[in-house]
Design a protein around this motif. Structure first.
Motif, PDB file in Angstrom:
ATOM      1  N   LYS A 221     -12.536  10.471   5.721  1.00  0.00           N
ATOM      2  CA  LYS A 221     -12.219  10.603   4.397  1.00  0.00           C
ATOM      3  C   LYS A 221     -11.811   9.355   3.691  1.00  0.00           C
ATOM      4  CE  LYS A 221     -11.101  15.348   3.629  1.00  0.00           C
ATOM      5  NZ  LYS A 221     -12.116  15.869   3.022  1.00  0.00           N
ATOM      6  N   PHE A 222     -11.297   8.481   4.530  1.00  0.00           N
ATOM      7  CA  PHE A 222     -10.813   7.087   4.122  1.00  0.00           C
ATOM      8  C   PHE A 222     -11.799   5.886   4.692  1.00  0.00           C
ATOM      9  CE2 PHE A 222      -6.907   9.696   4.460  1.00  0.00           C
ATOM     10  CZ  PHE A 222      -6.168   9.245   3.107  1.00  0.00           C
ATOM     11  N   ASN A 223     -12.924   6.398   5.265  1.00  0.00           N
ATOM     12  CA  ASN A 223     -13.688   5.481   5.896  1.00  0.00           C
ATOM     13  C   ASN A 223     -13.420   4.573   6.711  1.00  0.00           C
ATOM     14  OD1 ASN A 223     -16.635   4.678   5.796  1.00  0.00           O
ATOM     15  ND2 ASN A 223     -16.375   2.893   4.379  1.00  0.00           N
ATOM     16  N   VAL A 224     -12.582   5.050   7.566  1.00  0.00           N
ATOM     17  CA  VAL A 224     -11.874   3.963   8.578  1.00  0.00           C
ATOM     18  C   VAL A 224     -12.989   3.718   9.759  1.00  0.00           C
ATOM     19  CG1 VAL A 224     -10.008   3.931  10.478  1.00  0.00           C
ATOM     20  CG2 VAL A 224      -9.749   4.957   8.284  1.00  0.00           C
TER      21      VAL A 224
ATOM     22  N   SER B 154     -12.520  18.991  -0.412  1.00  0.00           N
ATOM     23  CA  SER B 154     -12.903  18.844  -1.850  1.00  0.00           C
ATOM     24  C   SER B 154     -12.059  17.375  -2.308  1.00  0.00           C
ATOM     25  CB  SER B 154     -12.165  19.793  -2.831  1.00  0.00           C
ATOM     26  OG  SER B 154     -10.622  19.681  -2.625  1.00  0.00           O
ATOM     27  N   TRP B 155     -11.338  16.530  -1.205  1.00  0.00           N
ATOM     28  CA  TRP B 155     -10.973  15.469  -1.467  1.00  0.00           C
ATOM     29  C   TRP B 155     -11.956  14.346  -1.062  1.00  0.00           C
ATOM     30  CZ3 TRP B 155      -5.132  14.581  -0.603  1.00  0.00           C
ATOM     31  CH2 TRP B 155      -4.312  15.580  -1.459  1.00  0.00           C
ATOM     32  N   THR B 156     -12.184  13.471  -1.965  1.00  0.00           N
ATOM     33  CA  THR B 156     -13.011  12.310  -1.214  1.00  0.00           C
ATOM     34  C   THR B 156     -12.540  10.798  -1.566  1.00  0.00           C
ATOM     35  OG1 THR B 156     -14.152  12.295  -3.617  1.00  0.00           O
ATOM     36  CG2 THR B 156     -15.498  13.496  -1.867  1.00  0.00           C
ATOM     37  N   PHE B 157     -12.507   9.809  -0.920  1.00  0.00           N
ATOM     38  CA  PHE B 157     -11.806   8.884  -1.054  1.00  0.00           C
ATOM     39  C   PHE B 157     -12.413   7.493  -1.085  1.00  0.00           C
ATOM     40  CE2 PHE B 157      -8.848  11.892   0.723  1.00  0.00           C
ATOM     41  CZ  PHE B 157      -7.918  11.879   0.074  1.00  0.00           C
TER      42      PHE B 157
ATOM     43  N   GLY C  90       0.652  -1.207  -0.034  1.00  0.00           N
ATOM     44  CA  GLY C  90       0.045  -0.155  -0.025  1.00  0.00           C
ATOM     45  C   GLY C  90       0.971   1.270  -0.056  1.00  0.00           C
ATOM     46  N   TYR C  91       0.783   2.094   1.125  1.00  0.00           N
ATOM     47  CA  TYR C  91       1.583   3.170   1.065  1.00  0.00           C
ATOM     48  C   TYR C  91       2.462   3.281   2.564  1.00  0.00           C
ATOM     49  CZ  TYR C  91      -2.234   4.291  -2.243  1.00  0.00           C
ATOM     50  OH  TYR C  91      -2.927   4.186  -3.251  1.00  0.00           O
ATOM     51  N   PRO C  92       3.312   2.432   2.495  1.00  0.00           N
ATOM     52  CA  PRO C  92       4.146   2.216   3.688  1.00  0.00           C
ATOM     53  C   PRO C  92       4.827   3.466   4.166  1.00  0.00           C
ATOM     54  CG  PRO C  92       5.191   1.007   2.211  1.00  0.00           C
ATOM     55  CD  PRO C  92       3.931   1.671   1.498  1.00  0.00           C
TER      56      PRO C  92
ATOM     57  N   ILE D 124       1.921   7.000  11.545  1.00  0.00           N
ATOM     58  CA  ILE D 124       1.732   5.690  11.438  1.00  0.00           C
ATOM     59  C   ILE D 124       1.958   4.754  10.274  1.00  0.00           C
ATOM     60  CG2 ILE D 124      -0.350   5.889  12.765  1.00  0.00           C
ATOM     61  CD1 ILE D 124      -2.259   5.712  10.513  1.00  0.00           C
ATOM     62  N   GLY D 125       2.141   3.552  10.076  1.00  0.00           N
ATOM     63  CA  GLY D 125       2.757   2.503   9.260  1.00  0.00           C
ATOM     64  C   GLY D 125       2.051   2.715   7.905  1.00  0.00           C
ATOM     65  N   ASN D 126       0.918   2.886   7.779  1.00  0.00           N
ATOM     66  CA  ASN D 126       0.026   2.913   6.288  1.00  0.00           C
ATOM     67  C   ASN D 126      -1.287   3.620   6.479  1.00  0.00           C
ATOM     68  OD1 ASN D 126      -0.152   1.947   3.721  1.00  0.00           O
ATOM     69  ND2 ASN D 126       1.087   0.228   3.980  1.00  0.00           N
ATOM     70  N   VAL D 127      -1.598   4.359   5.513  1.00  0.00           N
ATOM     71  CA  VAL D 127      -3.063   4.857   5.147  1.00  0.00           C
ATOM     72  C   VAL D 127      -3.369   4.306   3.954  1.00  0.00           C
ATOM     73  CG1 VAL D 127      -4.670   7.001   5.279  1.00  0.00           C
ATOM     74  CG2 VAL D 127      -2.526   6.602   7.070  1.00  0.00           C
ATOM     75  N   GLY D 128      -4.746   4.184   3.973  1.00  0.00           N
ATOM     76  CA  GLY D 128      -5.448   3.751   2.372  1.00  0.00           C
ATOM     77  C   GLY D 128      -6.764   3.618   2.881  1.00  0.00           C
ATOM     78  N   PRO D 129      -7.482   3.388   1.758  1.00  0.00           N
ATOM     79  CA  PRO D 129      -9.248   3.289   1.852  1.00  0.00           C
ATOM     80  C   PRO D 129      -9.420   2.166   2.874  1.00  0.00           C
ATOM     81  CG  PRO D 129      -8.271   3.258  -0.706  1.00  0.00           C
ATOM     82  CD  PRO D 129      -6.923   3.226   0.348  1.00  0.00           C
ATOM     83  N   SER D 130     -10.067   2.581   3.660  1.00  0.00           N
ATOM     84  CA  SER D 130     -10.536   1.804   4.950  1.00  0.00           C
ATOM     85  C   SER D 130      -9.571   1.032   5.727  1.00  0.00           C
ATOM     86  CB  SER D 130     -11.578   0.763   4.492  1.00  0.00           C
ATOM     87  OG  SER D 130     -12.954   1.602   3.886  1.00  0.00           O
TER      88      SER D 130
END
Length: 574
Positions: free
Chosen positions: A367-370, A571-574, A294-296, A391-397
């Motif tokens: 925004k990430f629907n966590v 204006s950002w949606t994820f 993902g996005y480490p 933190i280690g990673n952030v992505g969709p949910s």
């Protein structure tokens, strides 16, 4: 009692401020005084750096008079940190020096460390080109007899600090040559800019010839190409230039092209909605399946630092200017994204705990629907009242709340972290010393994956069992990153405490690759002895404590004029 803190003003002058300190912080005063020393004379003429300029000057529409060259057409590489950290090329720091110039007693194991580091040198056609990963003759070589790009970085810094830049120059040029090779895994061709994970010198005794053999991921665990190698190469090129004052290496057309090829890979347009880099598991120091796809944080922090270093090194010709403009835009977006969405402190944790879900509008807060129920139980006790970290990673949910040492230290050194965030990271390390340092510094990540979670995320990896190797193991190499971060944030006493802890065992245990156990009490079950970057990491940490001016090789000052507002866009949606 009081301690003297040093600040760099907008015009480059140094301010000192008195503030209260505790008894545990008294030693910090000595380091502050060291930073006040007048600059030592240099034997190479230096120029002011282009990173004194605001990144905003690098945006599209740059006017013709905004140049990255001086009037005499020479390059500029130094930055605001030069006011405090003035380097001294040619000075040796410990190999044959029983007592340093700053009055620090050299630990007896320093000489042993230098001897071990020199034994690890790899030669190609009579020239040193790197250091092998480990010199443990009791174990099967596997790929530990190769020169790894990431592993060589602390070795390179040690040699630069000791006034021996030639091996670093040789390494930079040899890996640049390998970059130009055709790279195929099965029938698929890798991008032209990919740097090797490692290389090996092959000797043919019959023909009396030597050749290089590179690994671009085709022999790695999981067959993953190393995303971090290119970033470390750019960072090391800037460290060499900064240390020696020699810009001719970076100015070579081959080095300029090598940088552009690396940047082309990571700045290419695609389907991404984030400015962060999407990566596969196992593409960096954690080179096995550990749930960091993902996005480490490690890759994002190295990406940010490499982009900033590239700004200092790229020529302002037609090709270079195009990349400078793209880098400037990406840095703005990346710094905002990381500081806003990867940052976690007590307030942000509480906000996530109260998140609403399934918000579809442009005004969404989550925004990430966590899902708040996905918050791990340990995080509530781990988070101190004062402190925070990326933190280690952030992505969709998805939010990976694990602490990763390398990414957070690089965030401090590159100024991806704001000064307030950098202070909070150091506060966290002090508050959670037993968890993150224990009996042997430092945890590569925290906490360890266990039981069913370990089975699912690692695929039942027998090497990454709980509190071992990448899964919560303790890695001495991380000492140099911690020390650099401590000096940059004005907390050298933390580094000294960690180094003294490591000195009680490292030499006696034979310089292991890593330690196992919740506290790092046991030599790793599969750890190689005489691991080169454990040796070099210790030496770099010691030399930076003795002479904080070395920090300038690996640290970048924050560009205050482009500090993003900590306000999240609706204006950002994820």
């Amino acid at each position: 009692m009081s301690t003297l803190s040093v600040d760099v003003t907008q015009n480059g002058s140094v301010k000192s401020m008195e503030s209260p300190c505790t008894a545990a912080e008294i030693e910090e005063r000595d380091f502050s005084r060291l930073l006040e020393r007048p600059p030592r004379p240099l034997n190479i003429e230096r120029q002011r750096s282009c990173d004194e300029r605001s990144l905003s000057e690098l945006s599209i529409g740059l006017s013709p008079h905004h140049s990255f060259r001086n009037a005499d057409n020479s390059f500029r590489f130094m930055d605001h940190l030069d006011v405090v950290f003035t380097l001294s090329p040619g000075r040796r720091s410990g190999f044959n020096t029983p007592r340093s110039q700053n009055g620090f007693e050299t630990h007896p194991m320093v000489a042993d460390a230098w001897e071990a580091l020199r034994r690890s040198l790899v030669y190609f056609r009579g020239q040193p080109v790197g250091t092998i990963a480990a010199l443990d003759s009791s174990e099967e070589n596997l790929n530990y007899d190769q020169v790894f790009v990431r592993d060589f970085v602390p070795s390179a810094l040690a040699f630069l600090m000791n006034g021996e830049p030639e091996i670093v120059k040789n390494f930079i040029l040899k890996t640049l040559r390998l970059q130009s090779w055709e790279k195929k895994i099965d029938r698929f061709q890798l991008g032209e800019g990919v740097m090797p994970a490692s290389f090996k010198v092959l000797h043919d005794p019959i023909r009396n010839t030597e050749t290089l053999m590179a690994d671009f991921g085709e022999s790695a665990i999981g067959r993953v190409a190393p995303v971090d190698s290119g970033f470390w190469w750019i960072i090391l090129l800037r460290a060499y230039t900064r240390s020696t004052g020699d810009s001719s290496l970076a100015e070579m057309p081959e080095c300029q092209k090598g940088m552009r090829l690396i940047l082309s890979l990571c700045l290419s347009e695609g389907f991404d909605t984030f400015p962060t880099l999407l990566c596969a598991d196992g593409c960096s120091m954690i080179d096995r399946r550990m749930g960091v796809y993902g996005y480490p944080i490690e890759i994002q922090a190295l990406f940010f630092m490499a982009l900033r270093c590239a700004l200092l090194l790229l020529k302002q010709d037609a090709e270079g200017k195009e990349f400078v403009e793209r880098i400037a835009k990406r840095l703005h977006a990346l710094s905002y994204h990381m500081r806003s969405y990867f940052w976690l402190d007590l307030k942000q944790l509480n906000d996530i705990y109260r998140y609403k879900t399934e918000e579809y509008s442009h005004t969404a807060v989550n925004k990430f629907n966590v899902i708040p129920d996905s918050l791990p139980e340990w995080i509530f006790d781990f988070m101190p009242t004062h402190g925070g970290y990326f933190i280690g990673n952030v992505g969709p949910s998805n939010m990976d709340f694990r602490w990763f040492c390398l990414g957070n230290c690089i965030a401090i050194l590159s100024s991806l972290a704001t000064p307030e965030q950098s202070t909070a990271i150091m506060d966290l390390i002090e508050s959670r010393w037993e968890e993150l340092v224990g009996e042997m510094p430092l945890k590569v990540c925290y906490p360890a994956l266990e039981s069913h979670e370990w089975q699912i995320i690692t695929g039942c990896d027998p090497k990454n069992t709980r509190w071992s190797y990448h899964n919560g193991g303790s890695w001495p190499v991380l000492l140099w990153l911690l020390t650099a971060a401590c000096i940059k944030t004005g907390r050298p006493q933390i580094a000294r405490r960690a180094i003294e802890l490591a000195e009680t065992r490292l030499l006696k245990d034979g310089w292991p690759e890593y330690y196992d156990g919740r506290l790092g009490r046991y030599i790793g079950k599969q750890a190689r002895k005489f691991q080169t970057w454990s040796i070099a990491g210790y030496l770099v940490a010691k030399m930076m404590l003795e002479d904080p001016s070395h920090l300038g090789m690996v640290a970048l000052e924050e560009d205050k004029q482009t500090k993003p507002l900590m306000k999240r866009s609706s204006s950002w949606t994820f």
